[in-house]
Scaffold this active site. Structure first.
Site, PDB file in Angstrom:
ATOM      1  N   GLY B 245       0.820  -1.208   0.000  1.00  0.00           N
ATOM      2  CA  GLY B 245       0.000   0.000   0.000  1.00  0.00           C
ATOM      3  C   GLY B 245       0.853   1.257   0.000  1.00  0.00           C
ATOM      4  CB  ILE B 472      -0.186  -3.198   4.014  1.00  0.00           C
ATOM      5  CG1 ILE B 472       0.759  -2.332   4.852  1.00  0.00           C
ATOM      6  CG2 ILE B 472      -1.625  -2.801   4.292  1.00  0.00           C
ATOM      7  CD1 ILE B 472       0.731  -0.840   4.460  1.00  0.00           C
ATOM      8  CB  THR B 474       3.337  -3.685   8.365  1.00  0.00           C
ATOM      9  OG1 THR B 474       1.967  -4.141   8.274  1.00  0.00           O
ATOM     10  CG2 THR B 474       3.454  -2.442   7.505  1.00  0.00           C
ATOM     11  CB  ALA B 516       3.679  -1.574  14.689  1.00  0.00           C
ATOM     12  CE  LYS B 692       9.536   7.143  20.330  1.00  0.00           C
ATOM     13  NZ  LYS B 692      10.875   7.766  20.427  1.00  0.00           N
ATOM     14  N   GLY B 695       8.041   1.716  10.096  1.00  0.00           N
ATOM     15  CA  GLY B 695       7.887   1.430   8.674  1.00  0.00           C
ATOM     16  C   GLY B 695       8.161   2.604   7.753  1.00  0.00           C
ATOM     17  CD  GLU B 696       4.560   6.298   7.123  1.00  0.00           C
ATOM     18  OE1 GLU B 696       4.746   7.490   7.438  1.00  0.00           O
ATOM     19  OE2 GLU B 696       3.451   5.860   6.744  1.00  0.00           O
TER      20      GLU B 696
END
Lengths: 316, 736, 222
Positions: B245, B472, B474, B516, B692, B695-696
């Site tokens: 995504g 997705i 993750t 998460a 925290k 992924g980004e």
């Protein structure tokens, strides 16, 4: 994709006869380009003649010492053939630089010669394209042309021939053997095969309707160092911005064909005596009359620089 | 459960399951092709019809007529849906794009019709038989040309501030002994997730069920309801697996609306996927930016003034790309200024893509820091360390909850061999190749959102978790299973996780790097409730109950967990909500990226040779999945640096290279072995999980690190992404 | 098993006599199906007779033979996914630009999206489902799990099919773009595997882990 009828041919003569008999027929070999274009209705045959199993898949030495390559030999098989690897390294290298392993397993020698341009305006049926719809105009010339042609182009089309294999074939003086529906055979050089666009960019080759490529013939090996240098943004699975295919001798003489810059593999034999003088002199002659767009004029320098790299590599 | 004060010791801290590099639990399904994605629910929906979306052939204007004569009678055609046939649709509450256009066309490839037929081949063929005539009107497609008249963007209810001022930026910058003032551009980018947007829509009376690939099912159901004008409770969305995504499937897009309307018109379930060549102009993308950065410093490297302005464009009413977000928090400096301006453009909608704002802004800021370091003759790592801050530079006294940026940089420098980097660019050569190293910091906000879950316990001691959270790619399934196993004192094989169904308790879904941390906290809250219920059922005092090894211990006795559900299944549902800690503390994740590239001195081809990321992002729930998130983001960062660009044809008004051959993303051959170091961290201000998102974070700064490495290799500074060879070769010296 | 994608209630079978008698032609030259259309978008359309082309093909998928009669336009990919319900093979781009649809045909990997079902008369097709199952994983599938060589999972079946084929291609001595020598046997290096796998795009960016998974299997095989 428009609906079509389908038949399998079992020998070449049957394929050409079927084509002559059926209006709107097309030969289907590997399908990696034709089916892509059919999905977008850029190609819309009414009848498909599947030639995948008509033979023409052998690689054989010719009495003259050259190589006879069946039209339906896959890119993988051609690149992996021991004689090609040993004597026609340029061809193996060019094939292996193209597409992906999966596509090379399916793509055929003749199909690869006949693959159509990757110009994004050709691929988008909402856009103006003289190649797709003769006389409609060209959106590419004033549009996004970074990938497109700088020489051999016209005011109606700046599309490139996108492939790699044909660049090597051109440098190797390969010839194409064909058969027509009436059984007549002929032999064409690649420069005879490919037309330049002029005002008729929809006519890409000189093949007649229903004429089938049966084989490609390589003359006897010419020795020398074989180098294919393909330049692209990502490392693999991408079309060339510029590619240089070269066969170079120790004395600095040789042959060079260039891909990614013109509607056909670009080779000017009359420029080749300049090769010993270096890349600059040769490229100036090779690209004489080039008409790049603002977006692709970098290819002028890139051809020269890539050739410089190739000439240096050949020395080592 | 409300989380209001920093977390103390809790069952998660046992780390029997959490924190372990467990294999993904869905691995056997994904690797054998048995995981079902939206388009593949053949068992649930028999005899579906096929839909095919037709996109507008013009960028802006009006539909004059849609002649359906030929399409209607084409083989297998069951229905044709257009705006004219279904009436006006509302806009969703997140995307502003109208998902079925007509008569007005707002952008190229905006959906104008859906053709439904018995088979895919028939639907596709019939779609091309629609004869649509348009009246074109003039559009605006050129951000650079629209820039000067672009106003400061409207302040939305959420999102970053459009303009910030601290101290006296103008004065401090004017008087700074060392100044940098440069402009950088980033192009439009597309998510290019491997699974195209796809939906199977099925109506049962007024009830609509969609198998879809929406990342945030709560938003999806809300927006489908809003757009179609039906009650949200009549909608069930199911997204068991989503084929990627990156923000590109946030909520309802044209596929789900088209499929729903088509299923209604055909009186049959309809399955539909957006054709790949349609996706890039039809759906959303990361908007292009023009960014001006000004930094003033003293000769010792202390930043005294930092200013960042960014321009982007969007459809009317669309959001701004908040490229200044990181600049507000990353480095110290008493005088600060940021501003976001937004032009109206008639291209597809700009919206969130992996680390929206931060990824884009850091592509510019972290080149600027490299340039400043060179002006100051200070090592780029040292300059960043020098300007570290432990409090929010806009709000002195507001501490970062945890911030080890300096340690990230130092650890990375040590491990990468940064000391071998030559400060003078263009001086390291291996044959044809010029070699260079680059560094960049990373920062990404660590938002956490309200999230709910339901947990069930049966007599066999099996714990089942239900939440509408999505996975997705993750690792949601796995970390949620780990969380429930840890909380209930069981092994992972005793936990079943059910995700991706809007009938389950509401999570915030996969977005904003909050998935998460948020979803596991919701599961934590539900498990706390279940533990209470278990203790009560067994007659154990809640404060004494220990959940270990599938047993519940208390009052000198021990019971199998399942005994608590002997009489009846126990069900507990709760949500985790949050107080004011996110206002009291600046909560962010940090990192440092190190990259080595080779640049071919003849051709200008750029190849990445080595990559290292060091991250500091709270408790790492599963190091294996977390590492994968980082390497994936690093890969996307390489794409952003070197190849990714949706090219705008400013005359026609569209993204020209709208397929995966034209829009190049990295392939295997582009990506070397990647190293990731995850620094130990616990952030008790976040939640009981002390975690925290990550992924980004992994993409932020990567492109700049690559750009800085290219500069270090060649001495050529490119400020317009992507950095392609045509931007180098004029200045590149061949001579060895 | 006979799969007929067309609802038989809405069409008539083509007359066998219209099929060419020549043996090698399996397809019909012009199968005509009469399709009556009713109620399109709420308006009553006149009944029409329109041409539709069907043709027969037989091939084996994962060990089981299938005799199919297909719309001539149906790709191998859509045949697998929509008609035989082998949904493990993915449609990522449908244009040969991503590799998600990679399957093995006669042990060679191809993009099933750029191949008509009809082109596969007599072929042996292996999809991801044919390599292994959750209970009985193929070594490559197990290695992908161990090394986390996937994230969203959508490109994964194609990656795994490709990876299995890549090791066979190296074993067979087929050179690649990055092979230093064209005449010597290619080596099992990281660079070789990355180049050969480049026709399989993974947007999640699991490449580094995929390389490790393939390497592990390669080392075990070697």
């Amino acid at each position: 994709m428009k609906t079509f009828t389908y038949e399998r041919a079992s020998i070449p003569a049957e394929a050409t006869a079927a084509a002559a008999r059926t209006p709107g027929a097309k030969f289907l070999a590997g399908g990696t380009n034709l089916l892509d274009l059919m999905k977008l209705e850029i190609e819309a045959p009414q009848h498909i003649i599947d030639i995948g199993k008509i033979g023409l898949n052998k690689i054989e030495s010719t009495p003259a010492g050259g190589l006879h390559i069946g039209a339906l030999v896959t890119n993988t098989d051609l690149a992996a053939h021991p004689i090609v690897r040993r004597d026609y390294g340029l061809l193996a290298r060019a094939l292996l630089a193209g597409a992906s392993g999966q596509l090379r397993n399916k793509a055929t020698t003749a199909g690869n010669l006949l693959q159509r341009t990757r110009c994004p305006y050709f691929y988008d049926t909402n856009q103006l394209c003289n190649k797709r719809v003769p006389g409609s105009g060209c959106a590419a010339i004033a549009g996004f042309s970074r990938q497109l042609g700088i020489i051999g182009t016209s005011t109606s089309c700046i599309a490139t021939y996108p492939g790699d294999m044909a660049v090597a074939m051109r440098a190797l003086d390969a010839t194409v053997e064909t058969v027509k529906a009436n059984g007549a055979k002929r032999t064409l050089s690649l420069d005879q095969l490919y037309r330049l666009p002029g005002q008729t960019p929809h006519l890409e080759t000189t093949l007649e309707k229903n004429e089938l490529i049966t084989s490609i013939v390589l003359p006897p090996p010419v020795g020398g160092v074989h180098i294919y240098h393909k330049v692209r943004d990502r490392s693999s699975y991408a079309f060339a911005l510029v590619s240089v295919g070269a066969i170079l001798k120790k004395d600095g003489t040789g042959r060079v064909a260039v891909g990614g810059i013109a509607p056909r593999p670009w080779r000017i034999e009359s420029a080749e005596p300049l090769l010993p003088s270096g890349a600059k002199a040769f490229t100036a002659q090779l690209l004489k009359g080039a008409r790049p767009t603002k977006e692709n004029e970098f290819k002028l320098a890139l051809v020269e620089r890539t050739l410089t790299a190739v000439l240096n590599e050949a020395k080592h | 459960m409300k989380f209001e004060t920093p977390a103390g010791i809790n069952p998660i801290d046992q780390l029997r399951v959490i924190g372990k590099p467990t294999d993904r639990i869905e691995g056997p399904l994904k690797t054998t092709g048995t995981a079902k994605y939206a388009y593949e629910h053949n068992d649930e929906v028999s005899n579906p019809a096929y839909g095919y979306v037709v996109g507008a052939a013009i960028a802006k204007g009006r539909i004059k007529t849609i002649d359906q004569t030929k399409a209607k009678v084409a083989p297998g055609v069951l229905a044709i849906v257009t705006a004219a046939s279904v009436g006006a649709l509302q806009q969703g509450k997140f995307y502003v794009d109208r998902l079925l256009a007509g008569p007005e066309i707002d952008h190229y490839h905006q959906a104008v019709a859906v053709v439904v037929a018995e088979t895919f081949e028939q639907a596709r063929a019939a779609a091309s038989l629609l004869k649509i005539s348009y009246t074109k009107t003039k559009g605006v497609y050129d951000l650079a040309a629209a820039k000067d008249s672009a106003p400061i963007s409207r302040q939305g209810q959420s999102g970053p501030l459009r303009q910030t001022n601290v101290g006296d930026f103008d004065g401090a910058f004017a008087s700074a002994p060392v100044k940098l003032d440069e402009t950088y551009t980033t192009p439009d980018q597309t998510h290019a997730m491997m699974e195209p947007h796809a939906t199977i829509a099925h109506w049962d009376g007024d009830m609509l069920t969609c198998w879809c690939c929406i990342q945030q099912l709560n938003w999806g159901a809300r927006d489908v309801a809003t757009i179609l004008g039906i009650p949200q409770e009549n909608i069930r969305l199911i997204a068991t697996f989503i084929g990627g995504g990156f923000g590109g499937k946030g909520t309802a897009l044209s596929d789900i609306i088209a499929a729903s309307l088509a299923a209604q018109a055909a009186g049959r379930p309809v399955k539909l996927a957006l054709p790949r060549p349609l996706m890039m102009n039809n759906t959303i993308h990361r908007p292009a930016t023009i960014q001006r950065i000004r930094i003033g410093a003293t000769p010792d490297g202390t930043i005294t003034a930092i200013g960042h302005e960014s321009w982007s464009g969007n459809l009317p009413g669309g959001g701004v790309e908040s490229a200044t977000a990181s600049t507000r928090l990353l480095y110290a400096g008493a005088n600060r200024f940021t501003q976001l301006r937004l032009a109206v453009l008639d291209l597809a909608e700009g919206s969130a893509m992996r680390a929206p704002g931060e990824a884009t802004g850091m592509m510019a800021l972290e080149i600027a820091m490299d340039e400043l370091a060179e002006k100051l003759n200070i090592d780029p790592v040292a300059l960043r360390i020098k300007n570290d801050t432990q409090e929010d530079p806009e709000k002195p006294g507001r501490k970062f909850s945890s911030r080890k940026l300096v340690e990230c940089l130092q650890t990375g420098a040590g491990q990468f061999g940064w000391n071998k980097r030559q400060a003078k660019p263009g001086t390291v050569r291996e044959g044809q190749w010029l070699i260079g190293m680059g560094v960049a910091s990373a920062i990404r906000g660590a938002p956490i959102m309200k999230s709910a879950a339901r947990v069930r316990l049966n007599r066999e001691g099996i714990v089942t978790v239900e939440t509408d959270m999505t996975d997705i790619g993750t690792g949601s399934y796995t970390i949620i299973e780990q969380t429930a196993a840890e909380m209930m004192g069981v092994t992972m094989d005793k936990v079943v996780v059910k995700l991706g169904d809007s009938s389950f308790p509401t999570s915030p879904g996969s977005a904003g790097q909050w998935g998460a941390a948020s979803a596991t906290s919701g599961v934590y809250a539900a498990c706390v409730k279940l533990r209470d219920a278990v203790a009560n059922s067994l007659g154990v005092r809640v404060e004494e109950a220990e959940f270990v090894g599938g047993q519940v211990r208390g009052g000198n006795r021990s019971y199998p967990l399942g005994d608590a559900a002997k009489a009846t299944e126990l069900v507990a549902q709760d949500e985790m909500t949050y107080g004011t800690l996110s206002r009291e503390y600046a909560q962010d994740a940090f990192g440092a990226h190190f990259v080595e590239v080779g640049v071919n001195s003849y051709t200008g081809e750029i190849r990445v040779r080595r990559m290292l990321a060091v991250c500091h992002a709270g408790r790492i729930l599963n190091p294996k999945a977390a590492r994968s998130q980082i390497i994936g983001a690093m890969t996307m960062g390489v794409g952003a640096a070197l190849m990714e660009e949706l090219v705008v044809d400013k005359q026609v008004g569209f993204f020209v290279n709208h397929d995966l051959a034209g829009y190049e993303v990295p392939v295997h051959a582009d990506i070397p072995h990647q190293e990731v170091v995850l620094l130990e961290d616990l952030d008790p201000t976040m939640s009981p999980m002390k975690a925290k998102g990550i992924g980004e974070l992994g993409i932020v700064g990567v492109a700049a690190a690559v750009a800085n490495a290219v500069y270090n290799a060649t001495g050529i500074r490119v400020r317009e992404y992507p950095i392609t060879l045509d931007k180098l070769i004029d200045k590149l010296s061949i001579n060895a | 098993m006979l799969i007929n994608p067309i609802n038989r209630n809405t069409m008539e079978e083509s007359n066998e006599s219209t099929i060419s008698r020549r043996e090698m032609i399996v397809g019909t030259t012009a199968a005509i199906a009469a399709i009556t259309l009713a109620n399109v978008t709420g308006t009553q359309a006149a009944p029409h007779t329109v041409p539709l082309s069907l043709a027969k093909v037989s091939f084996t998928v994962n060990g089981q033979s299938h005799d199919l009669e297909m719309d001539t336009r149906t790709t191998l990919l859509d045949t697998l996914r929509e008609h035989l319900h082998f949904t493990g093979t993915k449609k990522g781009c449908d244009h040969g630009q991503c590799g998600a649809c990679t399957v093995l045909v006669n042990n060679q990997r191809i993009n099933s999206c750029l191949s008509l079902a009809l082109q596969h008369q007599g072929d042996t097709v292996t999809t991801i489902e044919g390599l292994g199952t959750p209970d009985k994983l193929h070594p490559m599938q197990a290695a992908f799990i161990k090394h986390d060589g996937y994230q969203c999972g959508y490109c994964t079946p194609g990656q795994i099919c490709s990876a299995v084929a890549v090791l066979n291609e190296i074993k067979a001595g087929i050179p690649s773009h990055v092979s230093a020598s064209l005449v010597e046997k290619p080596q099992l290096t990281n660079l070789e595997m990355r180049e050969r796998m480049s026709g399989n795009i993974c947007r999640c960016g699991a490449y580094s882990n995929i390389a490790e998974a393939i390497n592990e299997v390669a080392q075990k095989q070697a």
